[in-house]
Design an enzyme around this catalytic site. Structure first.
Site, PDB file in Angstrom:
ATOM      1  N   TYR A 244       0.849  -1.211   0.000  1.00  0.00           N
ATOM      2  CA  TYR A 244       0.000   0.000   0.000  1.00  0.00           C
ATOM      3  C   TYR A 244       0.877   1.251   0.000  1.00  0.00           C
ATOM      4  O   TYR A 244       1.099   1.858   1.048  1.00  0.00           O
ATOM      5  CB  TYR A 244      -0.911   0.004   1.236  1.00  0.00           C
ATOM      6  CG  TYR A 244      -1.832  -1.188   1.336  1.00  0.00           C
ATOM      7  CD1 TYR A 244      -2.657  -1.551   0.277  1.00  0.00           C
ATOM      8  CD2 TYR A 244      -1.882  -1.954   2.493  1.00  0.00           C
ATOM      9  CE1 TYR A 244      -3.501  -2.654   0.359  1.00  0.00           C
ATOM     10  CE2 TYR A 244      -2.726  -3.054   2.588  1.00  0.00           C
ATOM     11  CZ  TYR A 244      -3.521  -3.395   1.513  1.00  0.00           C
ATOM     12  OH  TYR A 244      -4.356  -4.484   1.607  1.00  0.00           O
TER      13      TYR A 244
ATOM     14  N   TRP B 205      -3.818   6.309   2.621  1.00  0.00           N
ATOM     15  CA  TRP B 205      -5.204   5.811   2.736  1.00  0.00           C
ATOM     16  C   TRP B 205      -5.936   6.602   3.801  1.00  0.00           C
ATOM     17  O   TRP B 205      -5.357   6.940   4.844  1.00  0.00           O
ATOM     18  CB  TRP B 205      -5.207   4.330   3.110  1.00  0.00           C
ATOM     19  CG  TRP B 205      -5.483   3.419   1.959  1.00  0.00           C
ATOM     20  CD1 TRP B 205      -6.678   2.849   1.635  1.00  0.00           C
ATOM     21  CD2 TRP B 205      -4.561   2.972   0.956  1.00  0.00           C
ATOM     22  NE1 TRP B 205      -6.545   2.070   0.496  1.00  0.00           N
ATOM     23  CE2 TRP B 205      -5.264   2.138   0.062  1.00  0.00           C
ATOM     24  CE3 TRP B 205      -3.216   3.209   0.716  1.00  0.00           C
ATOM     25  CZ2 TRP B 205      -4.659   1.533  -1.044  1.00  0.00           C
ATOM     26  CZ3 TRP B 205      -2.608   2.607  -0.380  1.00  0.00           C
ATOM     27  CH2 TRP B 205      -3.330   1.783  -1.246  1.00  0.00           C
ATOM     28  N   ASN B 206      -7.220   6.832   3.552  1.00  0.00           N
ATOM     29  CA  ASN B 206      -8.025   7.735   4.359  1.00  0.00           C
ATOM     30  C   ASN B 206      -8.157   7.299   5.834  1.00  0.00           C
ATOM     31  O   ASN B 206      -7.681   7.993   6.733  1.00  0.00           O
ATOM     32  CB  ASN B 206      -9.390   7.844   3.668  1.00  0.00           C
ATOM     33  CG  ASN B 206     -10.306   8.849   4.264  1.00  0.00           C
ATOM     34  OD1 ASN B 206     -10.319   9.038   5.466  1.00  0.00           O
ATOM     35  ND2 ASN B 206     -11.107   9.503   3.435  1.00  0.00           N
TER      36      ASN B 206
ATOM     37  N   GLN C 153     -13.961   6.402   2.344  1.00  0.00           N
ATOM     38  CA  GLN C 153     -13.727   5.382   3.381  1.00  0.00           C
ATOM     39  C   GLN C 153     -14.317   5.876   4.704  1.00  0.00           C
ATOM     40  O   GLN C 153     -14.674   7.052   4.817  1.00  0.00           O
ATOM     41  CB  GLN C 153     -12.209   5.139   3.532  1.00  0.00           C
ATOM     42  CG  GLN C 153     -11.756   3.810   2.969  1.00  0.00           C
ATOM     43  CD  GLN C 153     -10.325   3.469   3.323  1.00  0.00           C
ATOM     44  OE1 GLN C 153      -9.546   4.323   3.745  1.00  0.00           O
ATOM     45  NE2 GLN C 153      -9.960   2.207   3.142  1.00  0.00           N
TER      46      GLN C 153
ATOM     47  N   GLY D 227     -13.894  -0.269   4.038  1.00  0.00           N
ATOM     48  CA  GLY D 227     -12.621  -0.646   4.633  1.00  0.00           C
ATOM     49  C   GLY D 227     -12.553  -2.137   4.936  1.00  0.00           C
ATOM     50  O   GLY D 227     -11.515  -2.649   5.323  1.00  0.00           O
TER      51      GLY D 227
ATOM     52  N   ASP E  63     -13.074  -4.909   2.767  1.00  0.00           N
ATOM     53  CA  ASP E  63     -13.289  -5.144   1.339  1.00  0.00           C
ATOM     54  C   ASP E  63     -14.087  -6.391   0.968  1.00  0.00           C
ATOM     55  O   ASP E  63     -15.045  -6.334   0.214  1.00  0.00           O
ATOM     56  CB  ASP E  63     -11.935  -5.252   0.634  1.00  0.00           C
ATOM     57  CG  ASP E  63     -10.983  -4.125   1.022  1.00  0.00           C
ATOM     58  OD1 ASP E  63     -11.408  -3.208   1.727  1.00  0.00           O
ATOM     59  OD2 ASP E  63      -9.831  -4.189   0.596  1.00  0.00           O
TER      60      ASP E  63
ATOM     61  N   ARG F 263      -6.074 -13.179   0.671  1.00  0.00           N
ATOM     62  CA  ARG F 263      -6.601 -12.002  -0.026  1.00  0.00           C
ATOM     63  C   ARG F 263      -7.972 -12.308  -0.640  1.00  0.00           C
ATOM     64  O   ARG F 263      -8.383 -13.465  -0.726  1.00  0.00           O
ATOM     65  CB  ARG F 263      -5.618 -11.590  -1.133  1.00  0.00           C
ATOM     66  CG  ARG F 263      -4.266 -11.118  -0.634  1.00  0.00           C
ATOM     67  CD  ARG F 263      -4.308  -9.754   0.018  1.00  0.00           C
ATOM     68  NE  ARG F 263      -4.906  -8.735  -0.844  1.00  0.00           N
ATOM     69  CZ  ARG F 263      -5.136  -7.470  -0.466  1.00  0.00           C
ATOM     70  NH1 ARG F 263      -4.813  -7.069   0.749  1.00  0.00           N
ATOM     71  NH2 ARG F 263      -5.685  -6.617  -1.289  1.00  0.00           N
TER      72      ARG F 263
ATOM     73  N   TYR G 219      -8.383 -12.259   4.999  1.00  0.00           N
ATOM     74  CA  TYR G 219      -8.635 -10.823   5.034  1.00  0.00           C
ATOM     75  C   TYR G 219      -9.819 -10.458   5.925  1.00  0.00           C
ATOM     76  O   TYR G 219      -9.745 -10.667   7.127  1.00  0.00           O
ATOM     77  CB  TYR G 219      -8.783 -10.330   3.592  1.00  0.00           C
ATOM     78  CG  TYR G 219      -8.110  -8.995   3.382  1.00  0.00           C
ATOM     79  CD1 TYR G 219      -6.877  -8.744   3.936  1.00  0.00           C
ATOM     80  CD2 TYR G 219      -8.713  -7.992   2.653  1.00  0.00           C
ATOM     81  CE1 TYR G 219      -6.253  -7.517   3.766  1.00  0.00           C
ATOM     82  CE2 TYR G 219      -8.092  -6.765   2.469  1.00  0.00           C
ATOM     83  CZ  TYR G 219      -6.867  -6.533   3.027  1.00  0.00           C
ATOM     84  OH  TYR G 219      -6.271  -5.317   2.855  1.00  0.00           O
ATOM     85  N   TRP G 220     -10.914  -9.954   5.379  1.00  0.00           N
ATOM     86  CA  TRP G 220     -12.016  -9.511   6.244  1.00  0.00           C
ATOM     87  C   TRP G 220     -13.060 -10.607   6.458  1.00  0.00           C
ATOM     88  O   TRP G 220     -14.202 -10.329   6.796  1.00  0.00           O
ATOM     89  CB  TRP G 220     -12.659  -8.240   5.670  1.00  0.00           C
ATOM     90  CG  TRP G 220     -11.732  -7.062   5.774  1.00  0.00           C
ATOM     91  CD1 TRP G 220     -10.871  -6.605   4.819  1.00  0.00           C
ATOM     92  CD2 TRP G 220     -11.531  -6.205   6.913  1.00  0.00           C
ATOM     93  NE1 TRP G 220     -10.161  -5.520   5.281  1.00  0.00           N
ATOM     94  CE2 TRP G 220     -10.550  -5.251   6.554  1.00  0.00           C
ATOM     95  CE3 TRP G 220     -12.094  -6.152   8.192  1.00  0.00           C
ATOM     96  CZ2 TRP G 220     -10.116  -4.248   7.431  1.00  0.00           C
ATOM     97  CZ3 TRP G 220     -11.662  -5.150   9.060  1.00  0.00           C
ATOM     98  CH2 TRP G 220     -10.688  -4.223   8.674  1.00  0.00           C
TER      99      TRP G 220
ATOM    100  N   GLU H  95      -0.492  -6.685   9.563  1.00  0.00           N
ATOM    101  CA  GLU H  95      -1.731  -6.028   9.130  1.00  0.00           C
ATOM    102  C   GLU H  95      -2.929  -6.549   9.927  1.00  0.00           C
ATOM    103  O   GLU H  95      -3.803  -5.792  10.343  1.00  0.00           O
ATOM    104  CB  GLU H  95      -1.934  -6.289   7.626  1.00  0.00           C
ATOM    105  CG  GLU H  95      -3.126  -5.573   7.022  1.00  0.00           C
ATOM    106  CD  GLU H  95      -3.226  -5.798   5.512  1.00  0.00           C
ATOM    107  OE1 GLU H  95      -2.433  -6.603   4.959  1.00  0.00           O
ATOM    108  OE2 GLU H  95      -4.100  -5.163   4.883  1.00  0.00           O
TER     109      GLU H  95
HETATM  110  C1  9WN Z   1      -8.366  -1.058  -0.816  1.00  0.00           C
HETATM  111  C2  9WN Z   1      -4.949   0.145   3.470  1.00  0.00           C
HETATM  112  C3  9WN Z   1      -6.288  -0.461   3.098  1.00  0.00           C
HETATM  113  C4  9WN Z   1      -7.279  -0.397   4.269  1.00  0.00           C
HETATM  114  C5  9WN Z   1      -8.529  -1.248   4.029  1.00  0.00           C
HETATM  115  C6  9WN Z   1      -8.091  -2.644   3.615  1.00  0.00           C
HETATM  116  C7  9WN Z   1      -7.190  -2.581   2.376  1.00  0.00           C
HETATM  117  C8  9WN Z   1      -7.312  -1.779   0.024  1.00  0.00           C
HETATM  118  C9  9WN Z   1      -6.807  -2.990  -0.745  1.00  0.00           C
HETATM  119  O1  9WN Z   1      -6.051  -1.799   2.677  1.00  0.00           O
HETATM  120  O2  9WN Z   1      -7.930  -2.106   1.284  1.00  0.00           O
HETATM  121  O3  9WN Z   1      -8.703   0.146  -0.203  1.00  0.00           O
HETATM  122  O4  9WN Z   1      -6.244  -2.755  -1.821  1.00  0.00           O
HETATM  123  O5  9WN Z   1      -6.961  -4.124  -0.288  1.00  0.00           O
HETATM  124  O6  9WN Z   1      -9.192  -3.458   3.396  1.00  0.00           O
HETATM  125  O7  9WN Z   1      -9.312  -1.287   5.186  1.00  0.00           O
HETATM  126  O8  9WN Z   1      -7.682   0.919   4.471  1.00  0.00           O
HETATM  127  O9  9WN Z   1      -4.481  -0.415   4.659  1.00  0.00           O
END
Ligand code: 9WN
Length: 428
Positions: free
Chosen positions: A32, A36-37, A106, A168, A170, A203, A356-357, A401
């Site tokens: 990342y 990110w927001n 977000q 957030g 996903d 993922r 992941y989620w 994470e």
């Molecule tokens: C898409 C940055 C972000 C978090 C999110 C998480 C993940 C992004 C991705 O990573 O999302 O926004 O590409 O998987 O789900 O909560 O803000 O950490």
């Protein structure tokens, strides 16, 4: 609980500093590489523990991405030098803000963070804290109004998400039914980069990504115009986690409005907060011991058993029997698990402890729940979640994470900013 260990505090600060990119913080290196927001809001609260100037800076840099209509996008692409390690980058979004940004938003943790940063700064110099806060308050209030105008045009009190990334969370099972209606066709090919950094088993699936990108292309076609998006969105969920965060943000903004003598803002916020409070309370389902979101395309409750059902505790003062029922349900989910509250109910068909989620534990979710549990007079369960979060970081997972609740293993990206921030705030 062992006494505070400076080694972990020092490591958490070092992670935030290493992830600093000239005033904003990337969630983690490579996976990342942008701002990110909601990550930045949590990170600002972490910085506020030891460097308030840097904490304000984090929020100021996020506001550089704010759109003229008030939306603060979910990604601000300040510097494209690392762009080849992330997908979808600016070319896929096709937005037109001066600093490149995504086109969706977000959860609005920003105003909650601003309150924490302001209060830390005011303890040293109240006048300077107010001066630095005021423009950020204006930005947060503009975004608050955007949420209501763009995402609750029918004035229900609940705000809607048009893309799973806006939550957030996903690939949460909460979206399974609604997302299945979204076509997997895309105009341009989907070129995932996330699975170059992290095992695919942790993922979202390729099919999820195809649908995520279908939605992005649909909204880009609508010129990123909120009214057009609302009219054409194939995915539209009035969502309780986001609405609860918005309400808590609204409360914090109302306090600023009072402090700053902004009577008309205060009146607007009081009315919005009251409407949302009532709407959120109406989403409680006693048979589930949770709150539920609503799918605005089908009109049905979203009753998948995910952590989001508990997040309203953050922003509501619940009747004692409701709070007790909710705490008992959370205790049942987390019994025998490591790290705190799993994001789906263990032992059910949707439960996947590493994906992941869809099951893992996230430090920032525990953090939101801990605040809500204190608000609702459940300090013992709040302490249990806090200790579980600190323990998993200190003993098995490090600053990963997220965590596998069965093994305590750290998953996803490493040296993660919001895990470090959560550690600093929860360790206190
Ligand atoms: C898409 C940055 C972000 C978090 C999110 C998480 C993940 C992004 C991705 O990573 O999302 O926004 O590409 O998987 O789900 O909560 O803000 O950490």
């Amino acid at each position: 609980m062992p006494p505070p260990d400076n080694k972990f505090v020092a490591k958490a600060k070092a992670i935030l500093e290493a992830n600093d990119r000239n005033g904003y913080t990337v969630p983690t290196h490579r996976l990342y590489p942008f701002q990110w927001n909601w990550d930045s809001a949590f990170v600002a609260m972490g910085f506020a523990q030891f460097d308030v100037d840097r904490a304000f800076r984090e929020l100021e840099r996020l506001v550089e991405g704010q759109w003229a209509d008030g939306m603060i996008p979910h990604i601000v692409f300040h510097d494209l030098s690392g762009a080849d390690s992330y997908y979808p980058g600016p070319a896929v979004w096709g937005t037109s803000h001066t600093v490149a940004t995504s086109g969706i938003t977000q959860p609005p943790v920003f105003a909650i963070a601003l309150r924490a940063v302001h209060d830390a700064a005011a303890a040293v110099d109240p006048a300077a804290a107010n001066a630095r806060t005021l423009p950020l308050y204006e930005a947060a209030l503009k975004w608050q109004r955007w949420w209501y105008a763009a995402r609750d045009p029918e004035n229900t009190g609940l705000v809607a998400l048009l893309h799973p990334w806006e939550s957030g969370s996903d690939n949460s099972p909460a979206w399974d039914i609604a997302l299945a209606r979204v076509p997997t066709t895309t105009i341009k090919p989907v070129v995932r980069k996330d699975t170059n950094h992290v095992a695919a088993a942790m993922r979202p699936h390729d099919q999820d990504y195809a649908r995520f990108i279908h939605l992005v292309e649909t909204y880009a076609d609508a010129g990123w115009d909120p009214a057009q998006q609302w009219a054409t969105a194939p995915f539209k969920i009035a969502e309780i986690q986001t609405t609860a965060i918005l309400l808590k943000a609204g409360e914090d903004l109302a306090r600023f409005a009072a402090d700053f003598g902004r009577a008309s803002d205060a009146a607007d916020l009081a009315a919005l907060n009251a409407r949302t409070r009532a709407a959120l309370l109406a989403q409680w389902r006693p048979a589930l011991n949770r709150f539920v979101s609503r799918d605005l395309v089908s009109g049905a409750d979203v009753d998948a058993s995910t952590h989001a059902g508990f997040v309203p505790v953050l922003a509501l003062d619940l009747d004692a029997p409701v709070a007790r029922a909710m705490v008992a349900e959370m205790a049942r989910w987390s019994a025998g698990k490591l790290g705190g509250l799993p994001t789906t109910e263990p032992g059910t068909p949707i439960w996947e402890p590493k994906r992941y989620w869809r099951g893992p534990v996230w430090a920032v979710i525990n953090w939101l729940l801990i605040n809500g549990l204190h608000r609702n007079a459940h300090p013992a369960f709040a302490d249990q979640l806090r200790e579980a979060t600190l323990a998993v970081i200190e003993t098995t997972a490090g600053f990963a994470e997220y965590f596998d609740p069965d093994t305590g293993e750290g998953c996803g990206g490493g040296d993660f900013s919001w895990t470090a921030a959560a550690y600093l705030c929860l360790r206190g």
